[in-house]
Scaffold this active site. Sequence first.
Site, PDB file in Angstrom:
ATOM      1  N   SER A  97      17.235  15.089  39.861  1.00  0.00           N
ATOM      2  CA  SER A  97      17.346  14.384  38.590  1.00  0.00           C
ATOM      3  C   SER A  97      18.538  13.414  38.592  1.00  0.00           C
ATOM      4  O   SER A  97      18.609  12.521  39.424  1.00  0.00           O
ATOM      5  CB  SER A  97      17.428  15.407  37.449  1.00  0.00           C
TER       6      SER A  97
ATOM      7  N   ASP B   1       5.832  16.812  36.845  1.00  0.00           N
ATOM      8  CA  ASP B   1       7.040  16.306  36.189  1.00  0.00           C
ATOM      9  C   ASP B   1       6.699  15.142  35.263  1.00  0.00           C
ATOM     10  O   ASP B   1       6.109  14.144  35.685  1.00  0.00           O
ATOM     11  CB  ASP B   1       8.047  15.850  37.254  1.00  0.00           C
TER      12      ASP B   1
ATOM     13  N   ARG C  58      18.326  20.074  22.675  1.00  0.00           N
ATOM     14  CA  ARG C  58      18.095  20.849  23.890  1.00  0.00           C
ATOM     15  C   ARG C  58      16.689  21.460  23.894  1.00  0.00           C
ATOM     16  O   ARG C  58      16.025  21.506  24.931  1.00  0.00           O
ATOM     17  CB  ARG C  58      19.145  21.959  24.018  1.00  0.00           C
TER      18      ARG C  58
ATOM     19  N   HIS D  92       9.678  19.312  35.647  1.00  0.00           N
ATOM     20  CA  HIS D  92      10.956  18.783  36.105  1.00  0.00           C
ATOM     21  C   HIS D  92      11.854  19.863  36.695  1.00  0.00           C
ATOM     22  O   HIS D  92      12.804  19.560  37.418  1.00  0.00           O
ATOM     23  CB  HIS D  92      11.664  18.086  34.924  1.00  0.00           C
TER      24      HIS D  92
END
Length: 380
Positions: free
Chosen positions: A180, A322, A248, A355
């Site tokens: 990432s 992803d 989050r 991801h």
Amino acid sequence: MPLTLSRRPLLAALPLVPLMTATAARADGALTNVERRSFTTKAFRLENGTVMPEITLAYETYGTPAPDGRNAVLLTHGYTSSQHMAGRYAGAGPDSGAEGSWDGLVGPGKAIDTDRLFVVSSNMLGSSYGSTSPAHKNPATGKPYGPDFPEITLADIVNAQKALLDALGVKHLVAVAGPSFGGYQVFQWGVSYPDFMEGLVAVVSAPKGSGGEASVTALINALAKDLNWNGGWYYDNGGIGEILTAMRVATLKRYGIDDQLAAKFPDKTEREAEIVRRATPWAKAFDGNSLVVLRRASVRFDAEKDFAKVKAKVLYVLSRTDKVFPPSIAPDVMAKMKAAGITADYFEIDSDLGHSASGLDAAKWAPRLKAFMADLEKGS
């Protein structure tokens, strides 16, 4: 600061320690007794000319450095994660035994083999896990930097890591590897220090940032919805935990956590409660201004324009599911690397974990990484 996510615990403010290397002990094939360490350097000059009086980087190491300083691997972490990428912590604290995010890939006999390699995992400049960041004291004011933290770039982040490696006696890297935002750093290393490594392993990532300044503005506007925001000066009035928790939760869902938890929590309400439970500790640990600083650095990041500088071999890895860096971007990235003369290979992780696949589904790509590392070690 309190704990962050399970598997990725908070690295509290790290004590300053002498420059030294740490070798995590091996027990039953695992890395144990991993210790938090920190490195400090003075008068650090940023790309924009700003000189920070002092910066500190938090880091961990696994394995033993070779006398010639040429058996090292640098691990780079994601946007909101930490440098705890392998092994388990020493001591009896609340995060004792917490597993590193790439533990399935790094350790004795694993794809990145600490029986032979000296692995350095560095926290980013600007992050919230022990390195100098907006939450740290500004020497000029004695108060947190807050929104006054200087604008940094991916090159600044990499230059700080280079200073750390120099201090540790690392002369050459076998590879730089990370997922990432860590992949952004991998590509930046390739253009900033093209002769310093044999290989680059960029995972669930891309060689160019996206979103532009509009995404930075959108992030700030989202954070400002918290009643305690106060223009980013929230440190003395309770913080902005409520909005960070909500953000989050949204991020974890984008990373594929619904699918990851579906079997264990088939009831949607229970699953939602579990996601909030996991999001809350991170929201207490991570600084909102760090999100802004790192997001701004990411949207300005562009290693593609400098691909001609890259000399290292590249392993580019994406995850089939992803949604952040979908496999559909691979043909264009690979074509641009080929056009620049880069020796690059592509691997797709056949994972349902989106991801998060590089760590949580490590076994599905560890053999490819191990083969790549073995090839690099021949030339290092």
